[in-house]
Design an enzyme around this catalytic site. Structure first.
Site: not given
Length: 696
Positions: A233, A313
């Site tokens: 991320e 995710e």
């Protein structure tokens, strides 16, 4: 004429018999085909029940048939593994959050649900707890038992699962400091998650130990790893308007490749929030989200039209913070709806989490937010409302995703039967039989964990742990001779507490029990700088002043400024007593390492009046170890140790009020339970066979 007629009759009879036999053969084949057709309509051939007795290949047999010539590759609309189409059905199970005796059980439950891959992070701070001291399951750290990542990955392969690896240096994961070691905070000018030289040099050294372990486990080398993630991320770092450090991502890619990493590389971010930030040309972009799958995946497809969709995710639930009113959950219906829309898009998927596990020890992470309270520490349980519970039990989400995966999986392979769940035991309550008061605790701290300093020093800078500083636990700032008046005032100047400071005079606690967020605005917490505390004393005199500061967990997500996660009292902070600076401190590290906890002896009798942080002892006699929970309702705040192992923190503010004890941490016979309580204790420890995660 007679013989001719007999011959003709005999031939006709023979043809009739042959036709009849042919008819029977045709009838048999027709019935067999009809039966197969009916079975195909009425039976789901992708689950374990339907594959029983069927001669299906294992996952590895199917994808390695004829030899391995290629790894995981991307086509515009599909992945291929060894030149065969594959939809990735993956679930996250972190080896460091699950007792290793349960690794196989959790992995088999994942495979039994029809999934073909497991995903795991690799936390740098566990594998290099001190500079140049590495632990991959054979070290001396308290978590060493959990750290044989090679064994975990090999176990996944034995359970017929492929593996998605998300290595350090940064993992987020609601893990302390996002998985980075706290000793990085000792370096002046070091900038984590960047191409800054000091940081890159440390990553290089760590990778030189980690990557060779993973290189031979790659799919094209006969192992299970089909893909590696670069960073994690990374686009979120730009939320403060800063430019992304592309050179850093390039360095990571080149460093992986230097050690022979040849499998598919990928990044993961939220497409809507971060667009293409955090990505790298030639590296697969994947998506992280919980809702709006079509919007997220369509944008991802726009960014890379020549690549298939992958959700790295899909958040199956969520995590909890202390002080929250309820345990976060998502309904089975909402979870199933988004999962099916992801697969229908079509895209591959990794459930984050499939099985959450536990934040054992002091390893929980934390978050910051714009509104009050600005800092939120994660609870010990990482149940996550995942398809498998914290103890590995099946949930309705488990059965829902098993059904959905079966619906969309086009490759039929053998899957195991679902393993039975572990037995849970609510052991009978046990009495607290011994205690050590605060001064007795401090007297037992070794000289190497004591430091003299004129001014206060944050825990990461202390000369303990071979010069690596203190990572976890509590740090005590003690001054043995302060002049206290009847109504003296203590003030923290130019700073605050990171994260909670408890004040004692001659061993008597002056800080009130923490029960609500409104108290966080008072002296002793992170919210208010330059706060003051009135020290009410019976008389004037020279006293011992103690300030015990607890590190509640380092923030694991945010922008660059977020990662200044020094704990305790920072440099330039001054402690004033009646407007006069107090100098000349003894600083004591209370790390509660297993060896130290197990060394405690000479326990005194239990007092009916608790005046300060105290250690309590209880013993549990076990005939057969079973999974169990401690019910900590009635206690205040602290941590629990079973046979020296740190189970984690508890806190009366909730929402969680239980601590999970896996059966392998218990032993037949006598088990010692030690509780470090800061505020209010109970006379007994109570067990339950069910978790107390909070209202839903």
């Amino acid at each position: 004429m007679g013989p001719m007629i007999d011959k003709i009759g005999s031939c006709a009879y023979s043809r009739s018999r042959a036709n009849f036999r042919l008819y029977l053969v045709i009838l048999f084949l027709s019935c067999w085909l009809l039966l197969l057709y009916v079975l195909s309509l009425g039976t789901d051939t992708r689950n374990s029940k339907s594959t029983k007795g069927m001669d299906l290949p294992t996952l590895y047999e199917y994808y390695t048939e004829g030899g391995i010539t290629a790894g995981l590759e991307t086509l515009p609309d599909t992945f291929q593994l060894n030149k065969k189409n594959i939809t990735i059905f993956s679930g996250a199970i972190h080896y460091f959050r699950v007792h290793p005796d349960y690794w196989r059980d959790r992995l088999r439950k994942l495979r039994a649900a029809g999934f073909n891959a497991v995903e795991t992070y690799i936390p740098w701070n566990l594998h290099e707890p001190e500079r140049d001291k590495y632990d991959f399951g054979h070290g001396s750290s308290d978590m060493s038992l959990f750290l044989d990542v090679v064994k975990y990955i090999k176990t996944a392969q034995e359970e017929d699962l492929l593996v998605l690896v998300r290595p350090s240096p940064y993992i987020c994961a609601e893990w302390d400091f996002g998985g980075m070691p706290s000793w990085l905070l000792q370096y002046p000018g070091l900038r984590v998650r960047s191409s800054e030289t000091q940081y890159v040099d440390r990553v290089k050294k760590y990778n030189s130990r980690l990557m060779p372990l993973l290189e031979s486990l790659q799919f094209t080398k006969g192992g299970p790893i089909i893909a590696f993630q670069l960073e994690n991320e990374y686009g979120a770092l730009t939320e403060d308007g800063s430019e992304e450090d592309v050179d850093y991502l390039k360095f990571l890619k080149e460093d992986y490749e230097k050690y022979g990493i040849v499998e598919l590389l990928y990044t993961s971010d939220n497409p809507i929030s971060h667009e293409e930030r955090g990505s790298l040309p030639g590296v697969l972009q994947t998506a992280n989200f919980q809702i709006n799958p079509e919007d997220e995946l369509s944008l991802l497809k726009k960014f890379q039209p020549d690549k298939p969709g992958m959700v790295m995710e899909y958040w199956s639930g969520w995590f909890d913070h202390w002080f929250e009113k309820q345990h976060h959950t998502t309904s089975v219906e909402a979870f199933s709806d988004v999962l099916e829309r992801i697969l229908k898009f079509p895209a591959s998927v990794n459930l984050y989490m499939f099985h959450g596990g536990t934040n054992f020890g002091f390893h929980n992470g934390a978050n910051i937010q714009d509104e009050f309270p600005h800092y939120l520490a994660d609870v010990t349980s990482y149940d996550y409302d995942a398809p498998l519970t914290e103890t590995g039990d099946y949930t309705n989400k488990y059965y829902a995703c098993k059904h959905i995966v079966a619906k969309y999986n086009k490759v039929l392979t053998k899957v195991p039967s679902s393993p039975v769940v572990s037995k849970k035991m609510a052991y009978k309550p046990i009495s607290v039989t011994g205690q050590l008061n605060f001064n007795q605790i401090i007297d037992r701290i070794a000289p190497e964990d004591r430091t003299k300093s004129d001014s206060v020093v944050h825990m990461e800078k202390l000369p303990v742990n071979n010069g690596n500083g203190q990572s976890y636990g509590f740090v005590l700032y003690r001054h043995a001779e302060v002049a206290v008046r009847v109504n003296s005032t203590l003030q923290i100047k130019n700073g605050a507490f990171y994260d909670m400071g408890i004040v004692l005079l001659d061993g008597e606690r002056k800080t009130e029990k923490l029960t609500s967020t409104s108290q966080l605005l008072q002296f002793g917490y992170w919210e208010t700088k330059n706060a003051k505390l009135s020290l009410i004393s019976a008389s004037y005199g020279t006293r011992t002043l103690d300030i015990l500061v607890e590190n509640w967990g380092r923030v694991n997500f945010g922008v660059h400024a977020t990662f200044d996660q020094r704990k305790g009292l920072l440099e330039n902070t001054k402690i004033l007593l009646d407007d006069e600076e107090v100098t000349g401190w003894e600083i004591v590290s209370l790390q509660f390492k297993s060896k130290w906890v197990n060394s405690l002896d000479a326990w005194g009798p239990v007092s009916s009046h608790m005046t300060a942080p105290t250690l309590f002892l209880a013993t549990l006699q076990v005939d057969t170890p079973y999974d169990t929970f401690l019910d900590m309702r009635g206690w205040g705040r602290g941590a629990v140790f079973i046979n020296g192992f740190n189970l984690g923190r508890y806190f009366s503010a909730g929402p969680t009020h239980s601590l999970y004890i896996p059966a392998p941490l218990l032993k037949t016979g006598t088990n010692h339970i030690v509780v470090f309580e800061l505020f209010t204790a109970q006379a007994q420890l109570v067990f339950t066979d069910k978790p107390i995660l909070g209202p839903e």
